[in-house]
Design an enzyme around this catalytic site. Sequence first.
Site, short mmCIF file in Angstrom:
data_model
loop_
_atom_site.label_atom_id
_atom_site.label_comp_id
_atom_site.label_asym_id
_atom_site.label_seq_id
_atom_site.Cartn_x
_atom_site.Cartn_y
_atom_site.Cartn_z
N SER A 65 1.68 4.85 3.05
CA SER A 65 1.60 4.56 1.49
C SER A 65 0.74 2.81 1.56
O SER A 65 0.15 2.45 0.64
CB SER A 65 2.39 4.27 0.75
OG SER A 65 2.54 5.70 -0.19
N LYS A 68 -2.66 2.63 0.71
CA LYS A 68 -2.97 2.49 -0.69
C LYS A 68 -3.23 1.30 -1.28
O LYS A 68 -4.32 1.11 -2.08
CB LYS A 68 -1.70 3.15 -1.51
CG LYS A 68 -1.28 4.49 -1.41
CD LYS A 68 -0.30 5.09 -2.21
CE LYS A 68 0.15 6.45 -1.79
NZ LYS A 68 1.39 6.93 -2.20
N TYR A 190 -7.42 11.65 1.37
CA TYR A 190 -6.32 10.85 1.71
C TYR A 190 -5.20 11.24 2.66
O TYR A 190 -4.68 10.09 3.26
CB TYR A 190 -5.60 11.41 0.09
CG TYR A 190 -4.15 10.96 -0.08
CD1 TYR A 190 -3.80 9.66 -0.49
CD2 TYR A 190 -3.02 11.81 0.29
CE1 TYR A 190 -2.56 9.29 -0.99
CE2 TYR A 190 -1.83 11.37 0.10
CZ TYR A 190 -1.62 10.12 -0.40
OH TYR A 190 -0.20 9.71 -0.62
N TYR A 242 8.07 1.57 -4.27
CA TYR A 242 8.63 2.84 -4.84
C TYR A 242 9.45 2.50 -5.95
O TYR A 242 9.07 1.42 -7.12
CB TYR A 242 9.55 3.30 -3.81
CG TYR A 242 8.69 4.09 -2.68
CD1 TYR A 242 7.54 4.79 -2.68
CD2 TYR A 242 8.82 3.36 -1.53
CE1 TYR A 242 6.83 5.02 -1.57
CE2 TYR A 242 8.11 3.63 -0.27
CZ TYR A 242 7.15 4.56 -0.49
OH TYR A 242 6.43 4.82 0.58
N VAL A 260 6.19 5.39 3.72
CA VAL A 260 7.38 6.15 4.53
C VAL A 260 7.33 6.12 5.95
O VAL A 260 8.17 6.51 6.65
CB VAL A 260 7.15 7.66 3.94
CG1 VAL A 260 7.62 7.81 2.50
CG2 VAL A 260 5.79 8.37 4.19
N1 GLU Z 1 1.05 10.14 3.15
C1 GLU Z 1 2.46 10.00 2.12
C2 GLU Z 1 2.42 11.04 1.18
O1 GLU Z 1 1.48 11.23 0.42
C3 GLU Z 1 2.56 8.71 1.70
C4 GLU Z 1 3.69 8.35 1.06
C5 GLU Z 1 4.16 7.11 1.16
O2 GLU Z 1 4.12 6.43 2.35
O3 GLU Z 1 4.89 6.78 0.44
O4 GLU Z 1 3.49 11.62 0.85
#
Ligand code: GLU
Length: 306
Positions: A65, A68, A190, A242, A260
């Site tokens: 994430s 992102k 993604y 989160y 994560v």
């Molecule tokens: N690729 C992971 C997902 O979409 C990223 C989640 C994360 O790192 O929060 O579940």
Amino acid sequence: MLLDYQSILDTIHREVQPLLREGKVADYIPELSKVSPGRFGMAVYCLDGRTFSAGDADVKFSLQSITKLFALALAFSREGDVIWTRVGREPSGNPFNSLVQLEYERGIPRNPFINAGALVITDILATRFVQAEIAVLQFVRMLADEPAIDFDRIVAQSEQDTAHRNSAIAYFMKDFGNLHNPVASVIGSYCRQCSITMTCAELAKAGSFLAQHGTIPWSGMEILDASSAKRLNALMLTCGTYDAAGDFAYRVGLPAKSGVGGGILALMPGDASIAVWSPGLDATGNSLAGTYALERFTTLTARSIF
Ligand code: GLU
């Protein structure tokens, strides 16, 4: 005042040892569960060019994430405020992969750091670039000045094979008209974007433009104007860790984005960027030892945004 961050990092490295087996490594992406929970790395990139590191700071890990943030910075720099017509700026109060809010908020995700919001950002990039994930990869290579940064194709495939929930989110948004490209191609982009691997040292350098008000400190290149960089920092503080952003702000006092894979990128605006990695997660999905390390860092340095 110049602080000796090295002795602080060494202290933290010692202090976290008992915590390294306490967290739980993410296993919903099968390939991620193979990482040893005993790893810990930390790196500080100062805006004056000094760097400090401890532990596994040169070991690559899955950014997940944290990508992102880079995808958002790229989309915001190219498209500007129009992105906010398709994604909000409020904490969701729900898990990062939740579907429920999307139904009563008519396919507009709460923020760009939950999966739904990140999928919209990928979709925006997919409309603008030939391949969204390649655009993000080239962007982080440029930011870190490291052309060898790459995807982990095994992790990407592992996520894609199990991306049922993210696909559901994408189909849901498509039904509301908030996804313009085919679901399968957005999900593929993604998953590859999330699989980018970097070291703490590379990540701290790549994120340093956000600590330097949008300008890359070592090259002087402006990625975002200062006002836009301020806005991304604010989003990191309110939505970047989160469903625990409030508690993270209380404990650490810095804008941050976690993943994560166990990484966290935190920013001290005007001063430094800090990357930490330890794959064991706490119950909220943030790196357990990583959050503790950042909490100790801002306590021992007496520096935070507050
Ligand atoms: N690729 C992971 C997902 O979409 C990223 C989640 C994360 O790192 O929060 O579940």
